[in-house]
Design a protein around this motif. Structure first.
Motif, PDB file in Angstrom:
ATOM      1  N   ILE A 105       0.854  -1.187   0.000  1.00  0.00           N
ATOM      2  CA  ILE A 105       0.000   0.000   0.000  1.00  0.00           C
ATOM      3  C   ILE A 105       0.886   1.232   0.000  1.00  0.00           C
ATOM      4  O   ILE A 105       1.861   1.301   0.751  1.00  0.00           O
ATOM      5  N   SER A 106       0.546   2.179  -0.816  1.00  0.00           N
ATOM      6  CA  SER A 106       1.326   3.413  -0.881  1.00  0.00           C
ATOM      7  C   SER A 106       1.426   4.057   0.501  1.00  0.00           C
ATOM      8  O   SER A 106       0.430   4.147   1.227  1.00  0.00           O
ATOM      9  N   THR A 107       2.625   4.501   0.853  1.00  0.00           N
ATOM     10  CA  THR A 107       2.826   5.158   2.153  1.00  0.00           C
ATOM     11  C   THR A 107       1.979   6.422   2.281  1.00  0.00           C
ATOM     12  O   THR A 107       1.769   6.912   3.382  1.00  0.00           O
ATOM     13  N   LEU A 108       1.494   6.905   1.172  1.00  0.00           N
ATOM     14  CA  LEU A 108       0.585   8.049   1.166  1.00  0.00           C
ATOM     15  C   LEU A 108      -0.608   7.809   2.089  1.00  0.00           C
ATOM     16  O   LEU A 108      -1.169   8.738   2.653  1.00  0.00           O
ATOM     17  N   PHE A 109      -0.977   6.532   2.295  1.00  0.00           N
ATOM     18  CA  PHE A 109      -2.154   6.201   3.087  1.00  0.00           C
ATOM     19  C   PHE A 109      -1.816   5.837   4.531  1.00  0.00           C
ATOM     20  O   PHE A 109      -2.662   5.378   5.276  1.00  0.00           O
ATOM     21  N   ARG A 110      -0.595   6.093   4.945  1.00  0.00           N
ATOM     22  CA  ARG A 110      -0.182   5.826   6.323  1.00  0.00           C
ATOM     23  C   ARG A 110      -0.884   6.781   7.299  1.00  0.00           C
ATOM     24  O   ARG A 110      -1.114   6.443   8.449  1.00  0.00           O
ATOM     25  N   ASN A 111      -1.239   7.979   6.839  1.00  0.00           N
ATOM     26  CA  ASN A 111      -1.856   8.989   7.703  1.00  0.00           C
ATOM     27  C   ASN A 111      -3.205   9.431   7.165  1.00  0.00           C
ATOM     28  O   ASN A 111      -3.478  10.618   7.052  1.00  0.00           O
ATOM     29  N   THR A 112      -4.036   8.467   6.844  1.00  0.00           N
ATOM     30  CA  THR A 112      -5.379   8.760   6.346  1.00  0.00           C
ATOM     31  C   THR A 112      -6.394   8.023   7.215  1.00  0.00           C
ATOM     32  O   THR A 112      -6.015   7.218   8.068  1.00  0.00           O
ATOM     33  N   PRO A 113      -7.673   8.238   6.996  1.00  0.00           N
ATOM     34  CA  PRO A 113      -8.687   7.526   7.793  1.00  0.00           C
ATOM     35  C   PRO A 113      -8.662   6.016   7.553  1.00  0.00           C
ATOM     36  O   PRO A 113      -8.288   5.548   6.471  1.00  0.00           O
ATOM     37  N   GLU A 114      -9.101   5.284   8.545  1.00  0.00           N
ATOM     38  CA  GLU A 114      -9.145   3.828   8.466  1.00  0.00           C
ATOM     39  C   GLU A 114     -10.024   3.365   7.305  1.00  0.00           C
ATOM     40  O   GLU A 114      -9.730   2.362   6.656  1.00  0.00           O
ATOM     41  N   ALA A 115     -11.087   4.075   7.015  1.00  0.00           N
ATOM     42  CA  ALA A 115     -11.982   3.689   5.918  1.00  0.00           C
ATOM     43  C   ALA A 115     -11.248   3.682   4.574  1.00  0.00           C
ATOM     44  O   ALA A 115     -11.508   2.826   3.722  1.00  0.00           O
TER      45      ALA A 115
END
Length: 169
Positions: A105-115
């Motif tokens: 998974i792109s690290t871009l999504f390390r600090n996004t909502p769980e959904a």
């Protein structure tokens, strides 16, 4: 407005693209996304991410092949609509063929909502059974996450906002 910002919505109708463009130009898109998804997840380590994905897999895809790894990958850039990758690796060890399924998974999504993370993991897990993005694939995604299509749109709207204004969380 950055003309490249809407590239994440190319598969959507002209109406959706127009609405997103207006909200983006007025700098209101981030506010709407943040209201829908106020908090970022806490799945920052590879172990937590793997356990989260394994939990979803065990609930919906018990008979599917096991996943060997789920990690954030800083080499994945959100290009060509890829938010994550499912890789299937086959190796010969002695006289046996060993197969591994990995989700990156792109690290871009390390600090996004769980959904957002759930939507991406559900998408990649669906590839364990369906290799192509066909009707059966999206039906499986909706089985695992009934709100799949809305979440995918929200992720793509977030990417548009991020491209124009930066992170929300």
């Amino acid at each position: 407005m950055n003309p490249r910002a809407l590239r994440y919505l190319m598969a959507y109708s002209a109406d959706v693209q127009h609405q997103a463009s207006e909200l983006l130009a007025a700098n209101k898109l981030g506010e709407i996304i943040k209201k829908r998804h106020p908090d970022k997840h806490t799945l920052s380590s590879a172990n937590l991410l793997y356990a989260y994905a394994q939990e979803i897999k065990n609930e919906y895809l018990r008979s599917s092949p096991p996943i060997s790894k789920v990690i954030y990958d800083d080499k994945i850039h959100v290009v060509d609509h890829a938010l994550g990758l499912h890789t299937f690796i086959s190796r010969i060890q002695g006289n046996k063929l060993k197969a591994k399924h990995e989700i990156r998974i792109s690290t871009l999504f390390r600090n996004t909502p769980e959904a957002f993370l759930r939507m991406i993991i559900v998408h990649e897990l669906a590839h364990l059974r369906e290799k192509d993005h066909n009707k059966a694939f999206y039906k499986l995604c909706q089985y695992m996450e009934p709100n799949y299509f809305q979440l995918e749109l929200d992720v793509r709207l977030y990417l548009c906002h991020k491209e124009q204004y930066g992170d929300l969380w």
